[in-house]
Design an enzyme around this catalytic site. Structure first.
Site, PDB file in Angstrom:
ATOM      1  N   ASN A  86       0.879  -1.170   0.000  1.00  0.00           N
ATOM      2  CA  ASN A  86       0.000   0.000   0.000  1.00  0.00           C
ATOM      3  C   ASN A  86       0.916   1.218   0.000  1.00  0.00           C
ATOM      4  O   ASN A  86       1.625   1.454   0.981  1.00  0.00           O
ATOM      5  CB  ASN A  86      -0.902  -0.007   1.241  1.00  0.00           C
ATOM      6  CG  ASN A  86      -1.866  -1.182   1.241  1.00  0.00           C
ATOM      7  OD1 ASN A  86      -2.377  -1.582   0.191  1.00  0.00           O
ATOM      8  ND2 ASN A  86      -2.111  -1.755   2.408  1.00  0.00           N
ATOM      9  N   GLY A  92      -4.232   3.290   1.126  1.00  0.00           N
ATOM     10  CA  GLY A  92      -4.463   2.512   2.338  1.00  0.00           C
ATOM     11  C   GLY A  92      -3.265   2.352   3.242  1.00  0.00           C
ATOM     12  O   GLY A  92      -3.333   1.628   4.239  1.00  0.00           O
ATOM     13  N   GLN A  93      -2.155   3.036   2.938  1.00  0.00           N
ATOM     14  CA  GLN A  93      -0.990   2.916   3.822  1.00  0.00           C
ATOM     15  C   GLN A  93      -1.275   3.645   5.134  1.00  0.00           C
ATOM     16  O   GLN A  93      -1.723   4.800   5.135  1.00  0.00           O
ATOM     17  CB  GLN A  93       0.261   3.505   3.158  1.00  0.00           C
ATOM     18  CG  GLN A  93       1.516   3.298   3.997  1.00  0.00           C
ATOM     19  CD  GLN A  93       2.800   3.752   3.297  1.00  0.00           C
ATOM     20  OE1 GLN A  93       2.759   4.305   2.191  1.00  0.00           O
ATOM     21  NE2 GLN A  93       3.925   3.531   3.937  1.00  0.00           N
ATOM     22  N   HIS A  99       6.679  -1.530   3.776  1.00  0.00           N
ATOM     23  CA  HIS A  99       6.489  -2.938   4.144  1.00  0.00           C
ATOM     24  C   HIS A  99       5.768  -3.685   3.045  1.00  0.00           C
ATOM     25  O   HIS A  99       4.913  -3.141   2.352  1.00  0.00           O
ATOM     26  CB  HIS A  99       5.708  -3.065   5.468  1.00  0.00           C
ATOM     27  CG  HIS A  99       4.455  -2.244   5.531  1.00  0.00           C
ATOM     28  ND1 HIS A  99       4.483  -0.885   5.741  1.00  0.00           N
ATOM     29  CD2 HIS A  99       3.148  -2.575   5.396  1.00  0.00           C
ATOM     30  CE1 HIS A  99       3.243  -0.419   5.750  1.00  0.00           C
ATOM     31  NE2 HIS A  99       2.409  -1.427   5.522  1.00  0.00           N
TER      32      HIS A  99
END
Ligand code: AMP
Length: 113
Positions: A86, A92-93, A99
């Site tokens: 994301n 949506g991060q 990651h």
């Protein structure tokens, strides 16, 4: 550079279920799993998001992909897994330390939601 909760996990300042570590990255189970297997692969280097990476990070990014595949093998999910990044709040991060989400253990739909 701004710290994040993942920086604290990398420095062992807060607990996490760490399942893999090498010189460049760390992997631990997501605290709010979205699949039976939900692991986060994070670089030890602080990098806010994929779009902040530069040519200098090329080998690190490749290393993370290969580490994710290795972890999938160790977890016994074979080649049935999904990797998600994301990038940015609009996608949506929520944690601003790059990651990879390694998800497995259930069917996945396409396109992703
Ligand atoms: P993203 O929304 O792509 O930034 O993903 C962040 C992920 O980090 C979410 O799936 C969260 O459930 C997970 N997360 C947040 N805090 C922790 C933590 N302390 N340990 C493990 N996973 C976490």
């Amino acid at each position: 550079m701004a710290d994040s909760i993942f920086g604290k996990i990398i420095r062992r300042e807060i607990p996490a279920d760490i399942i893999y570590e090498d010189e460049l990255c760390l992997a631990f189970r997501d605290v709010n799993p979205r699949a039976p297997v939900h692991v986060l692969v994070v670089p030890k280097k602080t990098l806010l998001q994929l779009s902040a990476a530069t040519d200098e990070d090329q080998s690190l990014l490749g290393h993370m992909l290969l580490a994710a595949d290795k972890i999938a093998g160790q977890l016994g999910v074979g080649d049935a897994y999904r990797l998600v990044v994301n990038n940015g709040a609009g996608a949506g991060q929520t944690v601003f330390h790059l990651h990879l989400h390694l998800l497995a253990g259930r069917p996945f739909t396409w396109p992703p939601g």
